[in-house]
Design a protein around this motif. Sequence first.
Motif, short mmCIF file in Angstrom:
data_model
loop_
_atom_site.label_atom_id
_atom_site.label_comp_id
_atom_site.label_asym_id
_atom_site.label_seq_id
_atom_site.Cartn_x
_atom_site.Cartn_y
_atom_site.Cartn_z
N TYR A 19 -3.74 8.10 0.61
CA TYR A 19 -4.50 7.52 -0.50
C TYR A 19 -5.14 6.20 -0.09
N TYR A 20 -4.36 5.34 0.55
CA TYR A 20 -4.90 4.04 0.95
C TYR A 20 -5.93 4.20 2.06
N ALA A 21 -5.65 5.09 3.01
CA ALA A 21 -6.57 5.30 4.13
C ALA A 21 -7.92 5.82 3.63
N LEU A 22 -7.90 6.79 2.74
CA LEU A 22 -9.15 7.37 2.24
C LEU A 22 -9.94 6.37 1.40
N ASN A 23 -9.25 5.61 0.55
CA ASN A 23 -9.93 4.61 -0.26
C ASN A 23 -10.55 3.52 0.63
N SER A 24 -9.80 3.09 1.63
CA SER A 24 -10.31 2.06 2.53
C SER A 24 -11.48 2.59 3.35
N TRP A 25 -11.40 3.85 3.74
CA TRP A 25 -12.50 4.45 4.51
C TRP A 25 -13.77 4.51 3.66
N ILE A 26 -13.62 4.85 2.38
CA ILE A 26 -14.78 4.90 1.48
C ILE A 26 -15.41 3.52 1.36
#
Length: 205
Positions: A19-26
């Motif tokens: 969740y954190y990785a995908l949000n940060s990537w966005i």
Amino acid sequence: MTQVQLSKIWSVVSAALLYYALNSWIVAQGGNEVFGAKLVLSQRVPAAMVAILVCSVLAIASSAIGLLYARRGGKRWHERIPVVGFEAIDTASVEGRVYQGAMLALLSGLPFVAMIYFWYSLLTAQVMLNEGSKKLIGLWNLGWLWNSKLSDPARICTNFTEGAIDPCTGSATILPGVEPGLFACLSLLALFIAAKHWKAVVLRR
């Protein structure tokens, strides 16, 4: 702990990591976080920098739990991956093996793909001294330790416009050399434990 308990803990930690990785990537791509992930910074490069730290710590925890589960698991690879979202499934079936493999790739592998981009964003960003000279320095430069204040010595910039009144926009405080070194150690440790986890799943070691 039982395998069921380890499975639940791994699922929670790994889901938080993804969740954190995908949000940060966005955000690092210039978008907005989803589902109100307020722990993610809103500027591209600072978001990537913080994501390296958070994702490394979560990946270490996730991989360590997964490694313990795998070493206690069954003889076949799909029995050595925690079951996510179900009390129990037939992991020996075709769909069960596909599901287990997909969960391992999604929850344990994909965050590392995102971390590659976070590191790219960090390594290619401009770093400006914050003592008034607006001088650019290298990310790994430790010269500021002797010439600058320890509080907010430099800024890492999302965009740098030379000659502007405020040339470093979308910035965050950074300790050049110190923070990147710490992040690198954590990332390498996370990758090392993850590799041991994946090896334990495949080879039971």
